[in-house]
Scaffold this motif. Structure first.
Motif: not given
Length: 465
Positions: A303-311, A374-383
């Motif tokens: 699982e790859l978690g990243v900020a939603p806008p990058t998906l 690939c999924v949205a990651d909340e902690e990444s979104e904050e940064l």
């Protein structure tokens, strides 16, 4: 005083003696890095295509990588800018999410050769251009949405803002004062362009974006020098830059905030991996998991978690990202880059040879990429986008889950590449087309740019090779 006027007065008044030492060092390192990347891109078919076009523009005073003799400065800017961005190995500024060097360095070198500039003048002009460029991108950062408005609209901010920056660099080297630079900015704002659909669905036109920006910036400066003018409110006006491109969603203070006193240039991220910067946290994390003992044969799912806008850039459409149609497309794939890092890459962890057309037909590697969700990651979104974070979680066949989170990208101010790592990247890149002696000479000349009396002392190492 309008925004363009404030930018113009800053650039016109900037002297080499005004530059902090770390800004001078940073500009020289970016010249080194950009030339290395451009040289590595020289053998590409797209590089040949752009050189074919440039050859039709006749001879001149500037050096274009891979072309014999001298060509017009506009042609050199087009060629070198295209090569500098072709491998997605060029630097990135946050939160503007711009790749400024691929526009600014080619424009500065071409103009510097055209006007017989000394190295220190090129450093000064480039420094002014960097600061103006990234602040244009920062002005379009939407803090509420945690995204750059340009990107929301599918616009390539690098080539749009980079055109203005290139005009500033070229105009300053041409000797334009504040009035002339204000005109160059006003003209260049009508010339910047670039759409990002190629990131999603393929096509090689994005490689040309930075070359065209460098070329257009030189054209804007030339037109200003000849007497063409632009609207003084070109940036903030009702039908100006930010209303046209960003629907007026702009922080105008950010465009000029700290200009000349707070320097952004040293904080621009160098890329250790030749892939879209949104993939780098995943690569960092996958490399760390591999180094910790995770073996590819033991992995059940990833699982790859990243900020939603990058998906939308590295994960959509999912079928295409799991099986990229080309090595170039693979550079924009979260699944493929994570799989490559887990399987083991070259260079500084993952390198150019990991993104060939042959490599993307490796069924074992594609099978591993198919396991990446690939999924949205909340902690990444904050940064995001003041950082480009991410997390990789692997579930092993034993049922155990292993995770590595990255909050600071390698190559950024929080985890800078060492001098040796920058030198290694340059040597690997330039060494693909230049003999060892030329690689060493170009490295030394780039890092001594501020003391060179002429740019011929720099360009001679790649001319006619």
């Amino acid at each position: 005083m309008t925004l363009a006027r404030r930018q113009a007065e800053f650039a016109a008044g900037l002297r080499f003696e005004d530059l902090p030492e770390n800004v001078v060092s940073s500009v020289k390192e970016r010249v080194l890095d950009t030339l290395g990347v451009a040289l590595a891109a020289s053998p590409l078919e797209t590089s040949d295509a752009v050189r074919t076009v440039a050859a039709g523009w006749g001879s001149g005073t500037a050096s274009a990588i891979g072309m014999p003799g001298r060509v017009s400065p506009h042609a050199a800017a087009l060629v070198n800018g295209t090569l500098a961005h072709s491998l997605d190995f060029d630097d990135t500024h946050l939160p503007s999410i711009l790749h400024p060097s691929a526009c600014i360095v080619p424009a500065s070198l071409a103009a510097g050769q055209a006007f017989g500039s000394a190295g220190r003048d090129v450093v000064t002009a480039a420094a002014a251009a960097y600061e103006i460029c990234v602040r244009l991108g920062m002005g379009a950062y939407d803090d509420e949405r945690r995204n750059n408005v340009f990107f929301e609209k599918g616009l390539h901010a690098t080539s749009i803002c980079g055109t203005i920056a290139a005009a500033v660099a070229a105009g300053k080297l041409a000797g334009l004062g504040a009035d002339g630079l204000e005109a160059a900015i006003g003209i260049a704002a009508s010339m910047g362009a670039g759409l990002l659909e190629a990131n999603r669905m393929g096509g090689t036109v994005k490689r040309v974006h930075c070359g065209w920006a460098a070329h257009a910036g030189l054209s804007a400066a030339s037109l200003a020098h000849a007497g063409i003018t632009g609207p003084p409110t070109v940036l903030e006006g009702r039908f100006g830059f930010f209303n046209a491109f960003c629907d007026g969603r702009v922080d105008l203070d950010a465009v000029v905030d700290g200009l000349g006193s707070r320097w952004e240039t040293p904080a621009i991220h160098f890329k250790p991996y030749p892939a879209n910067h949104f993939t780098h946290a995943g690569i960092d994390a996958a490399l760390a998991l591999r180094e910790s003992g995770v073996a590819v044969g033991d992995i059940e799912r990833i699982e790859l978690g990243v900020a939603p806008p990058t998906l939308r850039t590295i994960a959509e459409p999912a079928e295409l990202k799991a099986r990229p149609p080309s090595g170039y497309a693979a550079q924009f794939s979260g699944p493929f880059t994570v799989a490559t890092a887990l399987a083991g890459g070259g260079g500084l962890g993952v390198y150019l040879d990991d993104f060939t057309d042959e490599r993307v037909r490796d069924e074992k590697l594609l099978a591993l990429a198919a396991r990446v969700e690939c999924v949205a990651d909340e902690e990444s979104e904050e940064l995001y986008p003041r950082a480009l974070p991410g997390v990789v979680r692997v579930t092993l066949q034993s049922g155990e889950t292993r995770e590595h989170r990255v909050t600071e990208n390698r190559g950024g101010p929080g985890r800078p590449l060492s001098t040796d790592e920058l030198a290694l990247k340059f040597s690997l890149d330039a060494g693909r087309v230049l003999p060892e002696a030329a690689v060493e000479g170009l490295r030394d000349a780039s890092l001594a740019l501020d003391v060179l009396t002429t740019l011929d002392e720099l360009t001679s190492f790649w001319e006619d090779t």
